[in-house]
Design an enzyme around this catalytic site. Sequence first.
Site, PDB file in Angstrom:
ATOM      1  N   GLU A   1       0.109  -0.643   5.894  1.00  0.00           N
ATOM      2  CA  GLU A   1       1.000  -0.182   6.529  1.00  0.00           C
ATOM      3  C   GLU A   1       0.971   1.383   6.921  1.00  0.00           C
ATOM      4  O   GLU A   1       1.323   1.858   7.802  1.00  0.00           O
ATOM      5  CB  GLU A   1       2.375  -0.396   6.067  1.00  0.00           C
ATOM      6  CG  GLU A   1       3.785  -0.105   7.121  1.00  0.00           C
ATOM      7  CD  GLU A   1       4.178   0.927   6.793  1.00  0.00           C
ATOM      8  OE1 GLU A   1       4.839   1.409   7.898  1.00  0.00           O
ATOM      9  OE2 GLU A   1       3.949   1.860   6.230  1.00  0.00           O
TER      10      GLU A   1
ATOM     11  N   ASP B   1       0.987  -1.366  -0.069  1.00  0.00           N
ATOM     12  CA  ASP B   1       0.061   0.020  -0.006  1.00  0.00           C
ATOM     13  C   ASP B   1       1.035   1.100   0.021  1.00  0.00           C
ATOM     14  O   ASP B   1       2.144   1.130   0.391  1.00  0.00           O
ATOM     15  CB  ASP B   1      -0.952  -0.049   1.237  1.00  0.00           C
ATOM     16  CG  ASP B   1      -0.250  -0.153   2.606  1.00  0.00           C
ATOM     17  OD1 ASP B   1       0.632  -0.813   2.784  1.00  0.00           O
ATOM     18  OD2 ASP B   1      -0.675   0.893   3.373  1.00  0.00           O
TER      19      ASP B   1
END
Length: 470
Positions: free
Chosen positions: A153, A90
Site C-alpha cells: 500500500e 507493509d
Amino acid sequence: MENINWLKEVESRQDALIEDLFRLLKIDSVRDDEKATAEAPVGPGPLAALEEFLTMAQEDGFETKQFGPWAGRVEIGSGDELMGILGHVDVVPAGSGWETDPFEPVIKDNRIYARGSSDDKGPTVAAYFAIKLLRELGVEFNKRVHLIIGTDEESGWQCMDHYFKEAEMPDFGFSPDANFPIINGEKGNVSAIFTFPQVEITTVGYSLVSFKAGLRPNMVPEDAKAVIEGSNIEFIQESFEIFVEQHEDITAESSVSENRIELTVYGKSAHGSTPSKGVNSATYLANFLQKFEFNSTSAGDFVHLLSQLLHLNFNGAKLGVAHHHEVMGDVSMNVGIANFDIEKGGKIDANFRFPEGTDPETMLGQINTAVENFRVNVDMTDGKEPHYVPADDPLVETLLDVYHKQTGFEAHEQSIGGGTYGRLMPRGVAYGALFPDSIDTMHQANEFLALEDLTRATAIYAEAIYRLTR
C-alpha cells in the site's frame, strides 16, 4: 445486540487485542527492493507480515486464503452480498529520530510505540479483532465479509492489482486507514518527475557533488544532505550557520575537510498528503544553496527550481496547478524525493493530491509553462483519479450513525489527500482509526497509537460490521 456496550466488550479483552497487534508490529515489513525475489516481490518483510496475519487468523479458527506473495484474506459469513474491509501490513521506512526500536513495540504513557501502530497494522488488527468479537458473541453474518490484507500500500498498490485479478470485488466496504468520522472523498494522486540532465560544467563557481533527500514520494523528507567542493569553503559554512539561526523550524550540522563541505539539514517528517504538517529538509537546504553559483548548469537549475518553485509551495500555486473544489478541497504538493549527482544530474519527485476539476494532463501543461526558464524535463507518473461516495449513500449514513452513537461527536463527511484502499471499491470509504482528538504520527518518527484510540476504534468497527451485515 442493539443494547450491547461495545466498548466494554472490547476493554474486557484488551490484553488479547494488544497481543494480536504486537505479533504484527514486531515484523519489519518495509518494502526492500534489494532483497526482492519472485517469492517475495517487495522483499521478505511484507510477505512475513502477511503470512503471520493469516497464521494468526487460522489459529483463531477462521477460513483464510492467500493470493501469492501479494495479499490474503480472512473470510466469514454467508449471503449474496460481499462486504470488504481492506487493510495493509507493509509500512514506510522507520527513518531517524526514534527513541525506541521501531520494530520492538512498547507501551508508554498509554500509547503503543512502533512503526505501523497507526498506519496500518493497528487499525487493521482492530477490524480483525472486531470480527473475532462478533463471532464470539454469537453473531450470524448475513452477508459475506472479506478482511483483505495487502503488502504494497505504501508504494505501488501492486498487491491489490494482483488480488483483484483473481478475486471478487466487494459490493461495499471500508478501509481502516485514515480518520473518523469518515473519509468518503479521496483526492487523486500523481507525481511530477523533474529530470535535470547534466549538460555543462564550467570552471566558475562551486561544485555541487551530491544532494540527497527523501525516502518515498508520500513522506516529507526529514533530512537532506549536500556535498560541495570549491575554494573559500569557510564562507559557505559561516553563511550556513547564519541561515540556520534565521530558520527556527530546522536544525543542521556541517563538516569541513580541505576544499569540501558536507551540509545536513534536519526538518520534520509527515505524511505526503499533508506536507504543511512537516518541515521539508530538501527545500530548506535548496533555499540556502540558491544564493551560490555552481559550475554545473544542471546543479543550478536543480537548486533554483527547488527553492523558487517548490519551497513552501504546498498548494502548487507557483507551478500554476492550484485548484479548489467545494467538497474535496485544494491541490496539495509534497516534494518527497530530491537527488543530484555531479556526473548524472538531478531528479525531483513532487507528489500531488488533486480534487475533482483538474487532472494530470492539465497539471503537466501548467507545470511546463511554469518551468520554461529551467533546463528540465517533466513527466507525470501513472496516477489515481479522485474518488467520492455521496453522503446520502446508506453505507456512509450507517457508518456516521455508528460513530456518533458511540462517541457523541459530530458526524460529517470528509475528503482527504491521502489515498486508501477504500477507493478501490465503487462504494468504498475509509473509516478511522484516528479520531479528531488523536495525535497523528503516521510516517513520523516515534509513531504511536493511543490505547484508548485502539479500543474505541475496535468497538466502533464491531458495531459497524454488525449493522452492515444485517
